[in-house]
Design an enzyme around this catalytic site. Structure first.
Site, mmCIF file in Angstrom:
data_model
loop_
_atom_site.group_PDB
_atom_site.id
_atom_site.type_symbol
_atom_site.label_atom_id
_atom_site.label_comp_id
_atom_site.label_asym_id
_atom_site.label_seq_id
_atom_site.Cartn_x
_atom_site.Cartn_y
_atom_site.Cartn_z
ATOM 1 C CG HIS A 23 0.206 2.077 -9.138
ATOM 2 N ND1 HIS A 23 -0.022 1.711 -7.834
ATOM 3 C CD2 HIS A 23 -0.873 2.812 -9.519
ATOM 4 C CE1 HIS A 23 -1.196 2.195 -7.438
ATOM 5 N NE2 HIS A 23 -1.718 2.882 -8.437
ATOM 6 C CG ASP A 44 -2.025 0.986 1.138
ATOM 7 O OD1 ASP A 44 -2.382 1.369 0.014
ATOM 8 O OD2 ASP A 44 -2.539 1.401 2.191
ATOM 9 C CG LEU A 58 9.278 -17.113 -3.540
ATOM 10 C CD1 LEU A 58 8.956 -17.180 -2.039
ATOM 11 C CD2 LEU A 58 9.789 -15.706 -3.890
HETATM 12 C C1 FPP Z 1 -1.631 0.168 -3.430
HETATM 13 O O1 FPP Z 1 -1.300 1.511 -3.462
HETATM 14 C C2 FPP Z 1 -1.117 -0.544 -4.625
HETATM 15 C C3 FPP Z 1 -1.886 -0.995 -5.640
HETATM 16 C C4 FPP Z 1 -3.352 -0.895 -5.665
HETATM 17 C C5 FPP Z 1 -1.313 -1.627 -6.855
HETATM 18 C C6 FPP Z 1 -0.043 -2.381 -6.652
HETATM 19 C C7 FPP Z 1 0.312 -3.103 -7.887
HETATM 20 C C8 FPP Z 1 1.495 -3.021 -8.484
HETATM 21 C C9 FPP Z 1 2.617 -2.207 -7.995
HETATM 22 C C10 FPP Z 1 1.725 -3.835 -9.709
HETATM 23 C C11 FPP Z 1 2.515 -5.047 -9.321
HETATM 24 C C12 FPP Z 1 2.743 -5.879 -10.469
HETATM 25 C C13 FPP Z 1 2.985 -7.186 -10.396
HETATM 26 C C14 FPP Z 1 3.210 -7.935 -11.633
HETATM 27 C C15 FPP Z 1 3.010 -7.944 -9.139
HETATM 28 P P1 FPP Z 1 -2.430 2.623 -3.460
HETATM 29 O O2 FPP Z 1 -2.707 3.061 -4.855
HETATM 30 O O3 FPP Z 1 -3.628 2.115 -2.715
HETATM 31 O O4 FPP Z 1 -1.721 3.763 -2.681
HETATM 32 P P2 FPP Z 1 -2.391 4.835 -1.713
HETATM 33 O O5 FPP Z 1 -2.855 4.087 -0.496
HETATM 34 O O6 FPP Z 1 -1.267 5.744 -1.433
HETATM 35 O O7 FPP Z 1 -3.515 5.469 -2.479
#
Ligand code: FPP
Length: 199
Positions: free
Chosen positions: A23, A6, A117
């Site tokens: 992201h 997060d 893993l």
């Molecule tokens: C939470 O941050 C993160 C996500 C909703 C997306 C995470 C996904 C990736 C980084 C892609 C990973 C890719 C692979 C292939 C595993 P948020 O947007 O909720 O952040 P915030 O709480 O600051 O709004």
């Protein structure tokens, strides 16, 4: 181990960047965590990449995330193979765009022999969704007569969860400063140690 990744959006905003940059940086963090997990001989690592609730985000953010996953999975596959990582997925995959499904499937095929893993990516996942799927599977087996209602206990639920999902979680980490579990592996984490980081 399981990780709720997060804080990507807030990290980017704090730096004056678009949320999608957060992201993209998240993918770098996943790479580092996977390398560390292999070194530490962790056998199962589940990461929460996209929740069922995330479908409610603006269309352009959802599209950008799906595209990022296609690119990330493709570019990381050779490194995953080299490290002996087997990639699998949990979640309501039917909801994903076809190219996202295809690229994950390609990565799963390429990494299927990995023995170091088990990296499980939770996409379009929530525990409540999973619980409804497990309930359907148990009901169907009751209908077929392979199990009887009287024999259903917490071990039955655990067995179905392990068979169709991931083993129990020992350590659950959430980054980004929020202190909640957000519908992630609720039953698997019944005895997990919880770690919430500000970072
Ligand atoms: C939470 O941050 C993160 C996500 C909703 C997306 C995470 C996904 C990736 C980084 C892609 C990973 C890719 C692979 C292939 C595993 P948020 O947007 O909720 O952040 P915030 O709480 O600051 O709004």
């Amino acid at each position: 181990m399981a990780i709720i990744m997060d804080g990507n959006g807030r990290w980017a905003k704090h730096k004056g960047l678009d949320r999608s940059e957060g992201h993209r940086k998240g993918v770098d963090s996943v790479r580092k965590v996977v390398e560390a997990a292999v070194k530490a001989k962790v056998k199962w690592l589940t990461i929460y990449a996209f929740s069922t609730e995330n479908w409610m985000r603006p269309d352009d953010e959802v599209d950008a995330l799906m595209e990022l996953m296609v690119l990330a999975v493709a570019s990381e596959t050779p490194q995953l193979v080299r490290q002996g990582v087997r990639l699998t997925m949990i979640g309501d995959t039917n909801r994903l765009p076809k190219d996202t499904q295809d690229s994950i499937k390609r990565c799963m095929d390429a990494t299927k022999d990995g023995e170091n893993l088990n990296l499980v990516v939770a996409i379009s996942y929530s525990s409540r969704w999973e619980l409804s799927e497990i309930t359907k599977a148990i009901c169907s087996d009751v209908e077929k007569g392979t199990i009887s209602v009287d024999n259903i206990d917490d071990k039955t639920i655990s067995n179905y969860l392990t068979k169709r999902s991931v083993p129990d979680v020992d350590l659950l980490i959430r980054t980004g400063g929020e202190v909640r579990i957000s519908n992630f592996l609720l039953l698997h984490a019944a005895y997990a140690e919880l770690c919430f980081t500000e970072c």
